[in-house]
Design a protein around this motif. Structure first.
Motif, PDB file in Angstrom:
ATOM      1  N   SER A   1       0.831  -1.201   0.000  1.00  0.00           N
ATOM      2  CA  SER A   1       0.000   0.000   0.000  1.00  0.00           C
ATOM      3  C   SER A   1       0.874   1.262   0.000  1.00  0.00           C
ATOM      4  CB  SER A   1      -1.034  -0.044   1.128  1.00  0.00           C
ATOM      5  OG  SER A   1      -0.560   0.620   2.266  1.00  0.00           O
TER       6      SER A   1
ATOM      7  N   LYS B   1       1.945   1.591  -3.543  1.00  0.00           N
ATOM      8  CA  LYS B   1       0.854   2.051  -4.404  1.00  0.00           C
ATOM      9  C   LYS B   1       0.709   3.567  -4.340  1.00  0.00           C
ATOM     10  CE  LYS B   1      -2.127  -1.898  -5.016  1.00  0.00           C
ATOM     11  NZ  LYS B   1      -2.927  -2.786  -4.160  1.00  0.00           N
ATOM     12  N   ASN B   2       0.800   4.094  -3.130  1.00  0.00           N
ATOM     13  CA  ASN B   2       0.725   5.547  -2.991  1.00  0.00           C
ATOM     14  C   ASN B   2       1.874   6.235  -3.714  1.00  0.00           C
ATOM     15  OD1 ASN B   2      -1.602   5.531  -1.504  1.00  0.00           O
ATOM     16  ND2 ASN B   2      -0.510   5.301   0.450  1.00  0.00           N
TER      17      ASN B   2
END
Ligand SMILES: [Zn+2]
Ligand SMILES: [Zn+2]
Ligand SMILES: [Zn+2]
Length: 466
Positions: free
Chosen positions: A415, A418-419
């Motif tokens: 995550s 992904k950011n």
């Protein structure tokens, strides 16, 4: 017309500029860059070989990578020429070479610009790129003309006999960086002074060192227990014991030959043991056999990491570390990853490793030049700020950022990545118009099952399929 001096254009369905060269006189190797590929006529073996060597020994990538085929009607091409070529043809028909040609041509197009003045890096880069575009292993061939008996044809073009050690260092270094994987082929023994494989092994007198020895059997007469060299027993065509004067008849029944004895023709010394010596034919150094350098000869294939490095191009690691503050070189990164695997084994905790990589068309990065480098630096800076201070960051071949994140599981790292991916994509789109650069990410758990190699390969592999 200039082109007519550079062989004849081969008829092809495609618009590829393939030239057939049969006259090797006064050829300018720089003209190779005007062609997409060459076919050299083996009718003039020496001319063909010399020109092929000129091409492959060039330090200019667009010369040394050019696909070169050999035309030989009776297929009698020597091993060295064959090894430096991309295949032997029996005709100039396009279908005989277009398959191999297309594969090489496609792979050459994937390569990104790389530039360094560091000679060693340049040669390593060349090795990686040559074998990557050929999808071949770097294989040693035997040759009586090669200083070490075995030679790696492409690499050998860069090293004189006196620099053989440097040549092996290049290979060892590529292996240490895990760009290539060795496959055992043979073991050789080389002169400790000059690395020559041409060694004269000989037995010498343990007293005076002369190699002028006479070797004969020792005879042991059972009845009287006399032990003496065979010549002491010979009388005409019979064998008679010098001690008890009995006739010797049958080996195994009344005598045996327990060992051999050396007699030195120079000093008369008798000895049951000789000394084995190794004399180098090349530099004449006399050495004991134990002093010879034992060297394993391997064939090498590129690892996934090696293929990545081939595509992106190598740069001196120290320079890279200095370029991107907060990032470590890839070999240091590997060491951290190994430690982390050990730590996880011992603690049972969870850590993860991940990648963020850019798929940049080669033409884009080379057109942008410095601007592209600046964007990369900005991305690096961004990643550093978006990750934990305890994370270990590395950067390979201008494309891929690696991260080891201690005590973070795969999902959490994913995550985070992904950011970062979103922001990086924005940053790219706003800085470079129509760049067509895609950003990929992947994370894996560091467990006690996968080795650091498996982990890295997994990340890089995913990142190669597109
Ligand atoms: Zn002697
Ligand atoms: Zn006897
Ligand atoms: Zn020597």
């Amino acid at each position: 017309m200039a082109i007519t001096q550079f062989g004849k254009r081969v008829q092809t369905q495609s618009d590829k500029e393939i030239y057939f060269i049969s006259d090797f006189r006064e050829l300018d190797v720089k003209k190779v860059v005007i062609s997409d590929g060459l076919v050299l006529d083996y009718a003039d073996k020496d001319g063909c070989f010399s020109f092929l060597k000129l091409i492959r020994s060039s330090s200019i990538e667009s010369i040394y990578l050019v696909p070169v085929f050999i035309l030989s009607l009776n297929d009698d091409v020597d091993e060295f020429t064959r090894a430096l070529s991309d295949g032997v043809l029996k005709s100039l028909q396009e279908e005989t070479f277009e398959g191999s040609f297309n594969v090489i041509d496609q792979r050459i197009k994937q390569l990104q610009t790389s530039d360094t003045n560091d000679l060693v890096i340049r040669i390593q880069n060349k090795v990686l790129r040559y074998y990557y575009t050929r999808q071949k292993r770097m294989t040693a061939i035997t040759s009586t003309k090669a200083h070490t008996g075995y030679t790696y044809p492409l690499l050998s073009l860069h090293y004189q006999n006196a620099n053989t050690e440097d040549m092996f260092k290049i290979i060892d270094d590529l292996e240490a960086k895990e760009f290539v994987r060795p496959r055992y082929e043979d073991v050789i023994h080389l002169c400790s002074n000059c690395y020559s494989a041409f060694i004269n092994y000989r037995e010498v007198c343990s007293k005076c060192g002369s190699s002028d020895l006479y070797m004969e059997n020792l005879i042991h007469h059972f009845v009287c227990a006399k032990v003496a060299p065979e010549t002491d027993f010979v009388q005409g065509n019979q064998m008679v014991c010098p001690k008890c004067n009995k006739l010797l008849h049958h080996i195994g029944v009344d005598y045996d030959k327990p060992s051999v004895v050396y007699t030195c023709n120079s000093c008369g010394h008798h000895s049951q043991e000789s000394v084995m010596q190794a004399v180098c034919f090349n530099c004449k150094t006399v050495q004991s056999v134990d002093a010879l350098i034992e060297k394993k000869i391997n064939n090498y294939e590129l690892t996934v990491l090696g293929e990545e490095a081939a595509i992106g191009g190598l740069a001196p690691e120290e320079a890279r570390e200095a370029e991107l503050p907060g990032f470590v070189g890839f070999s240091t990164f590997n060491i951290f990853l190994k430690y982390e695997i050990e730590r996880i084994k011992a603690s049972g905790k969870v850590s993860s490793v991940g990648i963020l990589s850019l798929r940049t068309p080669a033409a884009v990065s080379s057109n942008l030049g410095v601007k592209y480098q600046n964007v990369i630096n900005e991305i690096a800076d961004f990643i550093k700020n978006a990750t934990f201070a305890t994370d270990i960051l590395s950067f390979i071949n201008n494309n891929s950022f690696l991260i080891v994140s201690p005590d973070t599981d795969k999902l959490r790292l994913e995550s985070t990545l992904k950011n970062i991916q979103k922001s990086v994509q924005k940053l790219l789109d706003s800085n470079i118009e129509d760049a067509n650069i895609t950003v990929k990410i992947k994370a894996s758990d560091i467990d006690n099952v996968k080795s650091h190699n498996d982990l890295i390969n997994e990340l890089l592999e995913t990142n190669q399929d597109s």
